[in-house]
Write an enzyme that holds these catalytic residues in place. Structure first.
Site, PDB file in Angstrom:
ATOM      1  CG  HIS A 246     -37.859  79.990 -52.972  1.00  0.00           C
ATOM      2  ND1 HIS A 246     -39.118  80.401 -53.349  1.00  0.00           N
ATOM      3  CD2 HIS A 246     -37.428  79.196 -53.985  1.00  0.00           C
ATOM      4  CE1 HIS A 246     -39.419  79.889 -54.534  1.00  0.00           C
ATOM      5  NE2 HIS A 246     -38.392  79.160 -54.936  1.00  0.00           N
ATOM      6  CG  HIS A 272     -42.807  78.404 -50.455  1.00  0.00           C
ATOM      7  ND1 HIS A 272     -41.545  78.051 -50.828  1.00  0.00           N
ATOM      8  CD2 HIS A 272     -42.972  79.687 -50.853  1.00  0.00           C
ATOM      9  CE1 HIS A 272     -40.976  79.064 -51.436  1.00  0.00           C
ATOM     10  NE2 HIS A 272     -41.815  80.070 -51.456  1.00  0.00           N
ATOM     11  CG  HIS A 320     -41.432  82.368 -59.599  1.00  0.00           C
ATOM     12  ND1 HIS A 320     -40.520  82.795 -58.664  1.00  0.00           N
ATOM     13  CD2 HIS A 320     -42.472  81.846 -58.907  1.00  0.00           C
ATOM     14  CE1 HIS A 320     -40.984  82.518 -57.457  1.00  0.00           C
ATOM     15  NE2 HIS A 320     -42.166  81.951 -57.580  1.00  0.00           N
TER      16      HIS A 320
END
Length: 567
Positions: A246, A272, A320
């Site tokens: 990520h 992603h 987050h």
């Protein structure tokens, strides 16, 4: 031989070669490519049916027959759409072909004896259990939720609802790795843990791999710098584990080009890859053009709908650990949510440029919707883009094989577990999901784990038959007691297996090692290996392939949705 109508045959034994089946309420249609059962010799269980002693059932001892046969199953897998019987022995698939009594029937490859149990798969679709590679281990109840959707293998990291696990899929350090391996020993799914890859000291990464993780996760919230990326990949190459990335949304330590330079042509799994879930803004999506990059999506952006953009900001702030009262935190969140790249993501999946789908469970994604959302994307692309040019005949077989590979064989290949799971092939674990075609991708009829039913819809326990309401999913015997240890697998690194970690921790479950993680390439991704010439406009965020704008319209209505969840 007497003839019966095609409709009568399908009603009795399920569809055969040339028959077409609609998947749920989508616009996707499959056509049966082959039938491995023998006409006139089909086996079926029940009163007055074939599987009786001296007829379809032979007299051999248990060593000479299947433990379980799924009769007349319609298999959908990356390798084909085929009608066959499936034979299971010792929890593994041992044959795909024709079941019956070899003493009196021709072409039998799966002997049925008195020791054989039967699952009636007539009129059912059978797929391999799904593999979800983006699990935040925030709560153990995710395992049952995933299992009820058709996921049988879960790969990820975490230690519970901590700030770190809510945001990142990392199980950090040997102590936590050991605790999580012991905790997962009782879960009814296969698991593999990811360690924290955010360190530029290779010894700190080696000890995590030696403790049992099957990969290292690099996450920007812990610092996804070029030094960290290089260090993690160096250790991964030494110890044959995967690295999941990520990348740096804020481009603080470099841009996407700097990350690609740090990767240096080595195999890596980019999570992603569109970017709403995280990664270099606005052009992490271009990573899918490289032969060593294995690109995946998480399901919050799949498929692109009129609600996708609005939904994301709040999800991102919570997951987050961002503060809506801090302007910089809000700006960070907004930089990840780009309508143009999200609109391109579905098309990149349809082209086979994105190779995997996954959940991002409880950390923006939904653990029980990987299968469902993958097929919703396939439907949307069929409606918007029409049949794939590779299709032959009036069916969607190529598209269906492309999409099923995204959550079965391709994640298994990516993480070095395809020798055990990920497809319906001889020698692999009998992790099998049965579907009524009308409920395909939404609500499984039966979930088989390691050759035994682990989860199924079940009616009133005090009912005189199994079907009276209320019907809901309940754990079955493969999920209970010591049986679950025999029906599931904990995946370990080769180093952990050599160090005897399973014995040290007194793990009761079967263990298996990951392998081939460093040699797998985009070209190995079944039906999903396109390397597009892709660019992103840094001002407008428009995505182009070979100069052509790639986009899609947001859906305002979807199949496999409300009508299936009224009960």
């Amino acid at each position: 031989m007497s003839n019966i109508s095609r409709q009568a045959y399908a009603d009795m034994f399920g569809p055969t070669t040339g028959d077409k089946i609609r998947l749920a309420d989508t616009e996707l249609w499959i056509e049966v490519e082959d039938d491995l059962t023998t006409y006139g010799e089909e086996v079926k269980f029940g009163g007055g049916k074939v599987i009786r002693d001296g007829m379809g059932q032979g007299q051999m001892l248990s060593a000479g027959c299947a433990d379980l046969v799924l009769t007349n199953a319609l298999i959908i897998d990356y390798w084909g759409i085929v009608k066959a019987d499936i034979g299971v022995k010792d929890g593994r698939i041992f044959a795909i072909g024709k079941a019956g009594n070899p003493d009196i029937q021709p072409n039998v490859t799966i002997p049925i004896g008195v020791s054989t149990e039967i699952i009636a798969a007539e009129g059912r679709i059978v797929t391999a259990g799904g593999v979800d590679t983006h699990i935040h281990w925030i709560c153990p109840q995710q395992a049952e939720e995933a299992l009820t959707s058709g996921i049988t293998t879960m790969i990820g990291g975490g230690t519970g609802p901590t700030a770190g696990s809510n945001a990142t899929t990392c199980t950090p350090g040997p102590w936590y790795i050991y605790q999580m391996l012991q905790a997962a020993d009782s879960l009814p799914v296969n698991i593999g843990l990811l360690g924290k890859g955010n360190c530029s000291n290779p010894d700190a990464l080696r000890e995590q791999v030696a403790a049992g993780v099957i990969g290292l996760k690099i996450h920007e919230d812990w610092g996804a710098t070029p030094a960290v990326i290089n260090c993690a990949l160096t250790v991964a190459d030494e110890m044959d584990v995967q690295v999941a990335l990520h990348s740096d949304t804020l481009n603080e330590s470099g841009f996407v080009e700097d990350t690609l330079t740090a990767i240096g042509g080595r195999t890596i799994h980019t999570f992603h890859t569109e970017g709403a879930g995280g990664g270099h803004a606005p052009d992490i999506i271009t990573a899918c053009a490289h032969p060593n990059i294995l690109p995946s999506s998480t399901n919050p952006t799949l498929p692109y709908t009129v609600n996708t953009i609005d939904e994301h900001l709040d999800m991102l702030m919570v997951c987050h650990h961002l503060d809506p009262d801090i302007a910089e935190d809000v700006a960070f969140a907004e930089s990840r949510i780009r309508q143009e790249t999200i609109a391109a993501e579905d098309v990149l999946h349809d082209l086979g440029a994105f190779s995997l789908t996954s959940s991002d469970s409880q950390a923006m994604g939904r653990v029980g919707e990987v299968v469902l959302r993958t097929w919703q994307v396939a439907h949307r692309m069929k409606v918007q883009r029409g049949p794939l040019p590779e299709e032959s005949g009036d069916n969607d077989n190529v598209r269906v094989k492309r999409y099923i590979a995204k959550y079965t064989i391709n994640p298994a290949l990516t993480h070095g577990i395809a020798h055990e799971v990920g497809s319906i092939e001889v020698g692999k674990l009998a992790d099998l999901v049965l579907w009524s075609p009308a409920f395909f991708g939404v609500k499984p009829a039966t979930i088989v784990k390691g050759g035994m039913i682990a989860m199924a819809p079940m009616g009133d326990i005090n009912g005189s038959i199994p079907t009276p309401q209320p019907v809901h999913y309940r754990p079955m015997f493969a999920a209970l007691g010591s049986a679950r240890h025999r029906c599931r697998v904990t995946f370990l690194s080769q180093a952990a297996a050599a160090n005897g970690v399973a014995e040290q921790l007194n793990l009761h479950s079967t263990t298996a090692v990951v392998k081939g993680c460093r040699t797998v390439q985009k070209a190995d991704m079944r039906h999903n290996s396109l390397l597009p010439d892709i660019t992103v406009d840094s001002q407008t965020y428009e995505v182009r392939i070979n100069g052509e704008l790639i986009t899609s319209e947001p859906a305002d209505i979807l199949p496999m949705a409300q009508r299936y969840f009224l009960f």
